[in-house]
Design a protein around this motif. Structure first.
Motif, PDB file in Angstrom:
ATOM      1  N   PHE A 140      -5.138   2.910   6.167  1.00 35.14           N
ATOM      2  CA  PHE A 140      -5.772   4.238   5.774  1.00 35.14           C
ATOM      3  C   PHE A 140      -5.209   4.639   4.378  1.00 35.14           C
ATOM      4  CE2 PHE A 140      -5.981   4.894  10.487  1.00 35.14           C
ATOM      5  CZ  PHE A 140      -7.395   4.850  10.609  1.00 35.14           C
ATOM      6  N   LYS A 141      -3.892   4.464   4.303  1.00 30.12           N
ATOM      7  CA  LYS A 141      -2.993   4.886   3.068  1.00 30.12           C
ATOM      8  C   LYS A 141      -3.702   4.012   1.815  1.00 30.12           C
ATOM      9  CE  LYS A 141       0.537   7.223   1.510  1.00 30.12           C
ATOM     10  NZ  LYS A 141      -0.119   8.621   0.993  1.00 30.12           N
ATOM     11  N   LEU A 142      -4.026   2.763   1.957  1.00 28.51           N
ATOM     12  CA  LEU A 142      -4.428   2.028   1.031  1.00 28.51           C
ATOM     13  C   LEU A 142      -5.899   2.621   0.394  1.00 28.51           C
ATOM     14  CD1 LEU A 142      -4.457  -1.956   0.896  1.00 28.51           C
ATOM     15  CD2 LEU A 142      -6.420  -0.823   0.164  1.00 28.51           C
ATOM     16  N   GLY A 143      -6.564   2.969   1.487  1.00 28.36           N
ATOM     17  CA  GLY A 143      -7.969   3.439   1.221  1.00 28.36           C
ATOM     18  C   GLY A 143      -8.038   4.710   0.519  1.00 28.36           C
ATOM     19  N   GLU A 144      -7.082   5.461   0.979  1.00 28.74           N
ATOM     20  CA  GLU A 144      -7.117   7.020   0.626  1.00 28.74           C
ATOM     21  C   GLU A 144      -6.822   7.043  -0.912  1.00 28.74           C
ATOM     22  OE1 GLU A 144      -4.357  11.048   1.596  1.00 28.74           O
ATOM     23  OE2 GLU A 144      -3.442   8.976   1.912  1.00 28.74           O
ATOM     24  N   ASN A 145      -5.734   6.065  -1.361  1.00 29.99           N
ATOM     25  CA  ASN A 145      -5.373   6.153  -2.656  1.00 29.99           C
ATOM     26  C   ASN A 145      -6.025   5.216  -3.460  1.00 29.99           C
ATOM     27  OD1 ASN A 145      -3.386   8.013  -2.107  1.00 29.99           O
ATOM     28  ND2 ASN A 145      -1.919   6.268  -1.476  1.00 29.99           N
ATOM     29  N   SER A 146      -7.038   4.593  -2.935  1.00 29.73           N
ATOM     30  CA  SER A 146      -8.030   3.668  -3.893  1.00 29.73           C
ATOM     31  C   SER A 146      -9.431   4.279  -4.357  1.00 29.73           C
ATOM     32  CB  SER A 146      -8.433   2.500  -3.149  1.00 29.73           C
ATOM     33  OG  SER A 146      -7.097   1.716  -2.936  1.00 29.73           O
ATOM     34  N   ALA A 147      -9.480   5.553  -4.172  1.00 28.99           N
ATOM     35  CA  ALA A 147     -10.638   6.362  -4.584  1.00 28.99           C
ATOM     36  C   ALA A 147     -11.047   6.364  -6.242  1.00 28.99           C
ATOM     37  CB  ALA A 147     -10.525   7.875  -4.385  1.00 28.99           C
ATOM     38  N   SER A 148      -9.979   6.321  -6.940  1.00 25.87           N
ATOM     39  CA  SER A 148     -10.184   6.206  -8.429  1.00 25.87           C
ATOM     40  C   SER A 148     -10.741   4.774  -8.738  1.00 25.87           C
ATOM     41  CB  SER A 148      -9.046   6.540  -9.082  1.00 25.87           C
ATOM     42  OG  SER A 148      -7.841   5.877  -8.709  1.00 25.87           O
ATOM     43  N   LEU A 149     -10.334   3.821  -8.035  1.00 26.06           N
ATOM     44  CA  LEU A 149     -10.762   2.336  -8.521  1.00 26.06           C
ATOM     45  C   LEU A 149     -12.329   2.085  -8.065  1.00 26.06           C
ATOM     46  CD1 LEU A 149      -7.634   0.298  -6.715  1.00 26.06           C
ATOM     47  CD2 LEU A 149      -7.942   0.956  -9.335  1.00 26.06           C
TER      48      LEU A 149
ATOM     49  N   THR B  77      -3.354  -4.244  -8.283  1.00 26.07           N
ATOM     50  CA  THR B  77      -1.944  -4.302  -8.009  1.00 26.07           C
ATOM     51  C   THR B  77      -1.140  -5.666  -8.393  1.00 26.07           C
ATOM     52  OG1 THR B  77      -2.318  -2.733  -6.209  1.00 26.07           O
ATOM     53  CG2 THR B  77      -0.149  -3.616  -6.591  1.00 26.07           C
ATOM     54  N   PHE B  78      -1.922  -6.630  -7.796  1.00 24.60           N
ATOM     55  CA  PHE B  78      -1.079  -7.801  -7.937  1.00 24.60           C
ATOM     56  C   PHE B  78      -1.992  -8.823  -9.109  1.00 24.60           C
ATOM     57  CE2 PHE B  78      -0.244  -6.554  -3.466  1.00 24.60           C
ATOM     58  CZ  PHE B  78       1.232  -6.511  -3.561  1.00 24.60           C
ATOM     59  N   GLY B  79      -2.902  -8.500  -9.560  1.00 22.55           N
ATOM     60  CA  GLY B  79      -3.774  -9.513 -10.184  1.00 22.55           C
ATOM     61  C   GLY B  79      -4.383 -10.676  -9.549  1.00 22.55           C
ATOM     62  N   GLY B  80      -4.652 -11.724 -10.259  1.00 20.59           N
ATOM     63  CA  GLY B  80      -5.334 -12.883  -9.963  1.00 20.59           C
ATOM     64  C   GLY B  80      -4.659 -13.501  -8.700  1.00 20.59           C
ATOM     65  N   ILE B  81      -3.305 -13.617  -8.724  1.00 19.44           N
ATOM     66  CA  ILE B  81      -2.551 -14.304  -7.667  1.00 19.44           C
ATOM     67  C   ILE B  81      -2.598 -13.514  -6.319  1.00 19.44           C
ATOM     68  CG2 ILE B  81      -0.456 -12.901  -8.136  1.00 19.44           C
ATOM     69  CD1 ILE B  81       0.782 -16.279  -7.451  1.00 19.44           C
ATOM     70  N   GLY B  82      -2.954 -12.035  -6.605  1.00 20.23           N
ATOM     71  CA  GLY B  82      -2.852 -11.085  -5.202  1.00 20.23           C
ATOM     72  C   GLY B  82      -4.514 -11.412  -4.682  1.00 20.23           C
TER      73      GLY B  82
ATOM     74  N   ALA C  20       0.838  -1.358   0.022  1.00 18.88           N
ATOM     75  CA  ALA C  20      -0.094  -0.039   0.035  1.00 18.88           C
ATOM     76  C   ALA C  20       0.774   1.122   0.009  1.00 18.88           C
ATOM     77  CB  ALA C  20      -0.986   0.092   1.217  1.00 18.88           C
ATOM     78  N   LEU C  21       2.106   1.396   0.652  1.00 17.81           N
ATOM     79  CA  LEU C  21       2.980   2.173   0.765  1.00 17.81           C
ATOM     80  C   LEU C  21       3.606   2.514  -0.667  1.00 17.81           C
ATOM     81  CD1 LEU C  21       4.132   1.902   4.265  1.00 17.81           C
ATOM     82  CD2 LEU C  21       2.622   3.496   3.645  1.00 17.81           C
ATOM     83  N   LEU C  22       4.088   1.413  -1.112  1.00 22.22           N
ATOM     84  CA  LEU C  22       5.185   1.457  -2.295  1.00 22.22           C
ATOM     85  C   LEU C  22       4.218   1.766  -3.358  1.00 22.22           C
ATOM     86  CD1 LEU C  22       7.658  -1.488  -1.553  1.00 22.22           C
ATOM     87  CD2 LEU C  22       7.928   0.918  -1.229  1.00 22.22           C
ATOM     88  N   TRP C  23       2.966   1.128  -3.774  1.00 25.87           N
ATOM     89  CA  TRP C  23       2.323   1.312  -5.081  1.00 25.87           C
ATOM     90  C   TRP C  23       0.979   1.543  -4.795  1.00 25.87           C
ATOM     91  CZ3 TRP C  23       4.572  -4.042  -3.919  1.00 25.87           C
ATOM     92  CH2 TRP C  23       5.810  -4.148  -4.551  1.00 25.87           C
ATOM     93  N   PRO C  24       0.699   2.713  -4.510  1.00 26.48           N
ATOM     94  CA  PRO C  24      -0.648   3.448  -4.398  1.00 26.48           C
ATOM     95  C   PRO C  24      -1.356   3.453  -5.641  1.00 26.48           C
ATOM     96  CG  PRO C  24       1.085   5.408  -4.387  1.00 26.48           C
ATOM     97  CD  PRO C  24       1.924   4.140  -4.265  1.00 26.48           C
ATOM     98  N   ALA C  25      -2.656   3.297  -5.578  1.00 31.91           N
ATOM     99  CA  ALA C  25      -3.554   2.780  -6.749  1.00 31.91           C
ATOM    100  C   ALA C  25      -3.982   4.019  -7.615  1.00 31.91           C
ATOM    101  CB  ALA C  25      -4.741   2.065  -6.278  1.00 31.91           C
ATOM    102  N   GLY C  26      -3.925   5.248  -6.849  1.00 33.87           N
ATOM    103  CA  GLY C  26      -4.275   6.361  -7.275  1.00 33.87           C
ATOM    104  C   GLY C  26      -4.170   7.544  -6.539  1.00 33.87           C
ATOM    105  N   GLN C  27      -5.140   8.555  -6.864  1.00 32.78           N
ATOM    106  CA  GLN C  27      -4.984   9.810  -5.840  1.00 32.78           C
ATOM    107  C   GLN C  27      -6.111   9.734  -5.127  1.00 32.78           C
ATOM    108  OE1 GLN C  27      -2.625  12.243  -5.982  1.00 32.78           O
ATOM    109  NE2 GLN C  27      -1.641  10.503  -7.302  1.00 32.78           N
ATOM    110  N   PRO C  28      -6.200  10.591  -3.809  1.00 32.37           N
ATOM    111  CA  PRO C  28      -7.435  10.728  -2.921  1.00 32.37           C
ATOM    112  C   PRO C  28      -8.635  11.570  -3.513  1.00 32.37           C
ATOM    113  CG  PRO C  28      -5.465  11.495  -1.867  1.00 32.37           C
ATOM    114  CD  PRO C  28      -4.899  11.019  -3.406  1.00 32.37           C
TER     115      PRO C  28
END
Length: 439
Positions: free
Chosen positions: A247-256, A274-279, A166-174
């Motif tokens: 919190f960080k994971l949720g904050e940066n997942s708004a666009s998803l 972030t990780f696809g099916g295996i994730g 969640a810290l290294l690969w944020p999914a997007g912007q808040p």
């Protein structure tokens, strides 16, 4: 002669305490707070940490000081009221809310994406899930070995991996804050921390932690207190790290998933992105282990408690509690959260009052004069907050909306503090009772 725990055993006790706490609520609510609080996430996080980390650790320490469970802690309010409070806590964190929620969360994250969200897959899953919970709960003596030394470290490694991702690969912007987080992020986080049920959980698990230390031959009361406090602090540190990353994971997942209805949806979307099916498989396994450990701990604690008061054996109660939890879990996650919010909003304030006041008992001439009135006031106003958080909010008179801190969901706090001041003055004027209610 009381034995002393090795450093390895103290760590295992801390890991076990952490593993008992980190169940369904701890994993699904922080991402939801992160998503909805948006740019104000750290104000919300600060409030959330008070009720979801600070209070549970305080509760474990309070229980360690009295050397037992919630019944020992509630001595100042009398035996009858104490048993009633304990029963409500055990039912709330047991078969009514928390235990069924462990099944619905692990289903929503791990199974529903493959099978769909229908009632039949949930029913089949809940039968298998609670069969395992019942099977493990029948042997509570092995809890420190199975949970402390094996399942807990596994759970911690998996959570650490998720947190680092969640810290290294944020999914997007808040996104901008929504709802109450726009105006009162701190107190909204504070009230949302109730939903993890960790303070109620700590009241229930306290005795499980003390008994786990006793099972290693620790009999000295001071050592028991010390080890239980250390376990609580280790668990608290672990919880804090988990929450910050979620919190960080949720904050940066708004666009998803901007319209997510619960945290399970956010988690699944982030991991799949972030990780696809295996994730998704990894997340399903992590949540399954996390929820299973908590469900076992709750079932053991509830069965041990009710076995003292009901003419039923521990093993019979494990079966009854497991089957009842299975039935409730079939309501589904969003429905369960909807029902639990008003109840938790009502019963949390008196529990907070009891825990906080337990650290002040030596200040008073009579603890009963202090603890009972403050708890009654906090319960009455807690019920007002609870009704306002339910479907019956429209039935409340208009003046309840104008109570101090009512908008923050903390209408119970000012009257409880006022009552504490009043009974404190009365206690000092009245002097010692002939028979005091001290511990």
């Amino acid at each position: 002669m009381s034995t002393r725990l090795t450093n390895k055993d103290i760590l295992a006790l801390g890991f076990m305490t952490f593993a008992l706490f980190v169940g369904a609520g701890n994993i699904i609510f922080p991402p939801m707070v992160g998503l909805q609080a948006g740019h104000d996430v750290w104000w919300a996080a600060a409030g959330f940490m008070i009720t979801a980390v600070g209070l549970p650790v305080m509760t474990v320490i309070a229980l360690a000081r009295v050397g037992g469970g919630v019944d020992a802690l509630s001595t100042p309010i009398g035996r009858g009221a104490g048993i009633l409070l304990a029963t409500i806590c055990y039912l709330a964190v047991g078969p009514l809310f928390a235990t069924p929620r462990t099944a619905t969360v692990s289903f929503e994250v791990g199974i529903a994406p493959m099978t769909g969200d229908g009632p039949l897959p949930l029913l089949i899953y809940s039968v298998i899930y609670f069969s395992l919970v019942i099977g493990i709960s029948l042997y509570p003596g092995r809890l420190l070995d199975t949970v402390g030394h094996f399942l807990a470290p596994l759970k911690m490694v998996a959570l650490a991996a998720l947190g680092i991702a969640a810290l290294l690969w944020p999914a997007g912007q808040p996104m901008p804050a929504v709802g109450a987080y726009q105006t009162v992020p701190f107190s909204s986080g504070f009230v949302n921390g109730y939903l993890t049920m960790d303070t109620l959980g700590a009241l229930v698990f306290g005795i499980v932690i003390v008994n786990a230390a006793r099972s290693r031959g620790v009999t000295d009361a001071k050592l028991l207190t010390r080890y239980t406090v250390l376990a609580g602090l280790i668990a608290g540190l672990g919880l804090m790290l988990v929450y910050l990353s979620l919190f960080k994971l949720g904050e940066n997942s708004a666009s998803l998933v901007p319209d997510a209805t619960n945290g399970a949806v956010i988690l699944h979307a982030y991991v799949a992105h972030t990780f696809g099916g295996i994730g998704s498989f990894f997340l399903g396994a992590l949540i399954f282990i996390a929820c299973m450990v908590t469900a076992v701990g709750l079932t053991c604690a509830c069965a041990e408690f009710f076995a003292q008061y009901l003419p039923l054996s521990y093993k019979t109660l494990v079966f009854i509690l497991g089957l009842f939890s299975m039935l409730v879990s079939n309501l589904g996650l969003s429905h369960l959260i909807q029902i639990s919010v008003p109840v938790l909003t009502a019963i949390y304030p008196p529990c907070i009052a009891l825990v906080v006041l337990s650290f002040t008992l030596r200040w008073w001439n009579s603890t009963t004069r202090i603890v009972a009135p403050v708890m009654v006031v906090s319960l009455v106003f807690g019920i007002v907050d609870g009704i306002k958080a339910s479907a019956f909010a429209d039935l409340m008179p208009a003046w309840t909306a104008n109570l101090p801190l009512a908008a923050q969901g903390l209408a119970w706090l000012p009257p409880s503090l006022l009552m504490l001041v009043l009974v404190g003055i009365y206690d000092k004027i009245s002097g010692p009772r002939s028979v005091t209610a001290h511990q």
